[in-house]
Design a protein around this motif. Structure first.
Motif, mmCIF file in Angstrom:
data_model
loop_
_atom_site.group_PDB
_atom_site.id
_atom_site.type_symbol
_atom_site.label_atom_id
_atom_site.label_comp_id
_atom_site.label_asym_id
_atom_site.label_seq_id
_atom_site.Cartn_x
_atom_site.Cartn_y
_atom_site.Cartn_z
ATOM 1 N N THR A 153 0.733 -1.333 -0.045
ATOM 2 C CA THR A 153 -0.061 -0.169 -0.024
ATOM 3 C C THR A 153 0.911 1.316 0.029
ATOM 4 O O THR A 153 1.947 1.232 0.526
ATOM 5 N N PRO A 154 0.390 2.275 -0.662
ATOM 6 C CA PRO A 154 1.152 3.580 -0.702
ATOM 7 C C PRO A 154 1.116 4.427 0.640
ATOM 8 O O PRO A 154 1.845 5.514 1.038
ATOM 9 N N GLN A 155 0.213 3.602 1.648
ATOM 10 C CA GLN A 155 0.237 4.226 2.917
ATOM 11 C C GLN A 155 1.039 3.544 3.865
ATOM 12 O O GLN A 155 0.897 3.565 4.986
ATOM 13 N N ASN A 156 1.962 2.807 3.359
ATOM 14 C CA ASN A 156 2.830 1.876 4.039
ATOM 15 C C ASN A 156 3.435 2.998 5.056
ATOM 16 O O ASN A 156 3.602 2.330 6.222
ATOM 17 N N ILE A 157 4.099 4.168 4.799
ATOM 18 C CA ILE A 157 4.676 4.720 5.739
ATOM 19 C C ILE A 157 4.127 5.184 6.727
ATOM 20 O O ILE A 157 4.485 5.521 8.006
ATOM 21 N N VAL A 158 2.583 5.586 6.620
ATOM 22 C CA VAL A 158 1.832 6.181 7.550
ATOM 23 C C VAL A 158 1.423 5.002 8.773
ATOM 24 O O VAL A 158 1.853 5.339 9.768
ATOM 25 N N ILE A 159 1.176 3.891 8.370
ATOM 26 C CA ILE A 159 0.720 2.811 9.215
ATOM 27 C C ILE A 159 2.333 2.341 9.923
ATOM 28 O O ILE A 159 2.147 1.980 11.012
ATOM 29 N N GLY A 160 3.024 1.953 8.755
ATOM 30 C CA GLY A 160 4.430 1.388 9.500
ATOM 31 C C GLY A 160 5.135 2.350 10.407
ATOM 32 O O GLY A 160 5.954 2.006 11.130
ATOM 33 N N GLY A 161 4.800 3.820 10.301
ATOM 34 C CA GLY A 161 5.434 4.810 10.998
ATOM 35 C C GLY A 161 5.227 4.799 12.669
ATOM 36 O O GLY A 161 5.996 4.996 13.344
ATOM 37 N N PRO A 195 5.359 10.798 7.952
ATOM 38 C CA PRO A 195 5.106 10.695 6.623
ATOM 39 C C PRO A 195 5.632 11.925 5.788
ATOM 40 O O PRO A 195 5.982 11.863 4.588
ATOM 41 N N PRO A 196 5.602 13.386 6.214
ATOM 42 C CA PRO A 196 5.932 14.283 5.592
ATOM 43 C C PRO A 196 7.572 14.430 5.266
ATOM 44 O O PRO A 196 8.240 14.695 4.185
ATOM 45 N N HIS A 197 8.419 13.776 6.299
ATOM 46 C CA HIS A 197 9.678 13.533 6.324
ATOM 47 C C HIS A 197 10.044 12.401 5.332
ATOM 48 O O HIS A 197 11.035 12.753 4.207
ATOM 49 N N PHE A 198 9.644 11.392 5.150
ATOM 50 C CA PHE A 198 9.903 10.196 4.035
ATOM 51 C C PHE A 198 9.010 10.492 2.840
ATOM 52 O O PHE A 198 9.937 10.233 1.768
ATOM 53 N N TRP A 199 8.127 11.054 2.716
ATOM 54 C CA TRP A 199 7.259 11.402 1.218
ATOM 55 C C TRP A 199 8.286 12.611 0.761
ATOM 56 O O TRP A 199 8.460 12.747 -0.738
ATOM 57 N N ALA A 200 8.953 13.573 1.395
ATOM 58 C CA ALA A 200 9.823 14.425 0.871
ATOM 59 C C ALA A 200 11.166 13.854 0.164
ATOM 60 O O ALA A 200 11.543 14.282 -0.886
ATOM 61 N N LEU A 201 11.543 12.745 0.850
ATOM 62 C CA LEU A 201 12.638 11.839 0.385
ATOM 63 C C LEU A 201 11.981 11.267 -1.037
ATOM 64 O O LEU A 201 12.717 11.115 -2.205
ATOM 65 N N ALA A 202 10.879 10.519 -1.112
ATOM 66 C CA ALA A 202 10.238 9.827 -1.914
ATOM 67 C C ALA A 202 9.857 11.013 -3.211
ATOM 68 O O ALA A 202 10.181 10.151 -4.316
ATOM 69 N N LEU A 203 9.773 12.025 -3.017
ATOM 70 C CA LEU A 203 9.625 13.061 -4.141
ATOM 71 C C LEU A 203 10.881 13.091 -4.995
ATOM 72 O O LEU A 203 10.546 13.018 -6.377
ATOM 73 N N TYR A 204 11.958 13.393 -4.432
ATOM 74 C CA TYR A 204 13.177 13.409 -5.515
ATOM 75 C C TYR A 204 13.798 12.205 -5.593
ATOM 76 O O TYR A 204 14.606 12.137 -6.480
ATOM 77 N N ARG A 205 13.307 10.979 -5.025
ATOM 78 C CA ARG A 205 13.895 9.852 -5.430
ATOM 79 C C ARG A 205 12.682 8.888 -6.284
ATOM 80 O O ARG A 205 12.729 7.473 -6.067
ATOM 81 N N VAL A 206 11.805 9.618 -6.629
ATOM 82 C CA VAL A 206 10.650 8.854 -7.300
ATOM 83 C C VAL A 206 10.972 7.732 -8.378
ATOM 84 O O VAL A 206 10.311 6.733 -8.314
ATOM 85 N N GLU A 207 12.148 8.138 -9.185
ATOM 86 C CA GLU A 207 12.359 7.152 -10.200
ATOM 87 C C GLU A 207 13.052 6.181 -9.521
ATOM 88 O O GLU A 207 12.838 4.869 -10.300
ATOM 89 N N ASP A 208 13.838 6.108 -8.499
ATOM 90 C CA ASP A 208 14.353 4.984 -7.848
ATOM 91 C C ASP A 208 13.075 3.933 -7.347
ATOM 92 O O ASP A 208 13.109 2.865 -7.538
ATOM 93 N N TYR A 209 12.146 4.685 -6.665
ATOM 94 C CA TYR A 209 10.958 3.719 -6.175
ATOM 95 C C TYR A 209 10.224 3.207 -7.208
ATOM 96 O O TYR A 209 9.578 2.059 -7.266
ATOM 97 N N ARG A 210 10.160 3.929 -8.501
ATOM 98 C CA ARG A 210 9.378 3.377 -9.621
ATOM 99 C C ARG A 210 10.136 2.065 -10.219
ATOM 100 O O ARG A 210 9.456 1.074 -10.374
ATOM 101 N N LYS A 211 11.471 2.183 -10.289
ATOM 102 C CA LYS A 211 12.079 1.035 -10.749
ATOM 103 C C LYS A 211 12.070 -0.055 -9.652
ATOM 104 O O LYS A 211 12.285 -1.111 -10.184
ATOM 105 N N SER A 212 12.074 0.121 -8.538
ATOM 106 C CA SER A 212 11.730 -0.726 -7.266
ATOM 107 C C SER A 212 10.469 -1.544 -7.332
ATOM 108 O O SER A 212 10.642 -2.617 -6.838
ATOM 109 N N GLY A 213 9.614 -0.842 -7.978
ATOM 110 C CA GLY A 213 8.220 -1.650 -7.963
ATOM 111 C C GLY A 213 7.360 -1.388 -6.652
ATOM 112 O O GLY A 213 6.326 -1.786 -6.676
#
Length: 307
Positions: A153-161, A195-213
């Motif tokens: 789920t894309p809410q992983n970081i919220v629940i897992g937080g 969430p805001p901490h991690f999603w800020a990272l995910a925004l500029y690393r989005v291609e990495d996460y897209r490749k990761s699946g």
């Protein structure tokens, strides 16, 4: 990337000890664990009225070692589970598991050893509730978040937080043997910060996460939606950051710090929402680390000045 399940003893002997030590140490994600132990230490200090005695300082040191070991075990297990994902991401491709420098068995045994050692320290020299809470945090991060939620789920970081927000609770329990409302408030602040901490990272690393699946929020819902979520969470976090003052857990010293830091985090999130750039997302991520560190330092300073 395939890995052997074990390495011959001759190969282990041929590996220089400093290099092997560095590889295992890297599995513990030292910078992340340092922040975890720091937050746990703040929980310990705030749980003790006034200046800690020598015995209390010793108890804090032992508890920090136990928590560090279990947190390092969770990080190592995360590297084991995500080795194939790490290998596809620039941010994590250097990890020893991703590079095939450590086998699955070596990593699993290392993680198990750290977890057992840390749990033993906590139950023998601290108390049972701290040990069980720390072990539950290990399971929450290493199994529930890494194995189940993160790829689901894309809410992983919220629940897992919730697992990442536990350190102050662990620290408080280590010194008092229970979990107080004040400890849960510290938990809430970190939970909303994640969430805001991690999603800020995910925004500029989005291609990495897209490749990761992995279904990270910028991948599944897009850049703009993620920026809105970052902004909204900083607003809620700002309000939560005021609660220690509202419930008289802290005084004006902390309040000033909470307002300034909260406004700064909101300012970054607002700028990110209005005019996105990778550079600004990176600055937002870095400021989020400054925010949490200084907020907890302010709690610590306020605790002693107000005492």
């Amino acid at each position: 990337m395939e890995q052997r399940l074990s390495a011959p003893m001759t190969e282990l002997a041929a590996t220089p000890m400093p290099n092997r030590f560095a590889q295992f140490y890297a599995l513990t994600k030292p910078k992340v664990v340092q922040l975890i132990v720091f937050c746990a230490l703040i929980g310990m200090v705030l749980a003790v009225p006034g200046v800690p005695t020598g015995a209390e300082l010793l108890r804090m040191a032992v508890a920090c070692v136990g928590i560090w070991l279990v947190a390092g075990a969770a990080a190592a297990f995360n590297c084991l589970v995500e080795q194939s994902i790490d290998a596809r991401m620039k941010r994590t491709a250097w990890r020893p598991t991703a590079r095939g420098e450590l086998s699955n068995l070596q990593t699993l045994m290392f993680s198990a050893g750290l977890c057992i050692a840390g749990s033993a320290i906590l139950i023998v020299w601290i108390n049972a509730i701290t040990m069980w809470l720390t072990f539950a945090t290990f399971v929450g991060y290493a199994v529930i978040y890494t194995v189940i939620l993160k790829p689901l789920t894309p809410q992983n970081i919220v629940i897992g937080g919730a697992s990442g927000a536990m350190p102050p609770v662990l620290g408080w329990a280590a010194m008092t043997g229970d979990v107080s409302p004040q400890a849960l408030l510290l938990f809430l602040i970190i939970f909303l910060w994640t969430p805001p901490h991690f999603w800020a990272l995910a925004l500029y690393r989005v291609e990495d996460y897209r490749k990761s699946g992995l279904p990270m929020l910028p991948v599944t819902h897009g850049n703009y939606y993620t920026r809105v979520q970052v902004l909204l969470y900083t607003v809620v976090l700002f309000a939560a950051g005021l609660l220690p003052f509202i419930i008289q857990m802290s005084s004006w010293i902390y309040l000033v710090a909470a307002v300034v830091l909260g406004a700064g985090f909101f300012g970054y999130a607002f700028a990110l929402w209005r005019n996105y750039s990778d550079a600004l997302a990176r600055k937002t991520f870095r400021f989020s680390l400054v925010y949490l560190s200084l907020l907890f330092v302010a709690l610590l300073v306020d605790h002693y000045v107000s005492w």
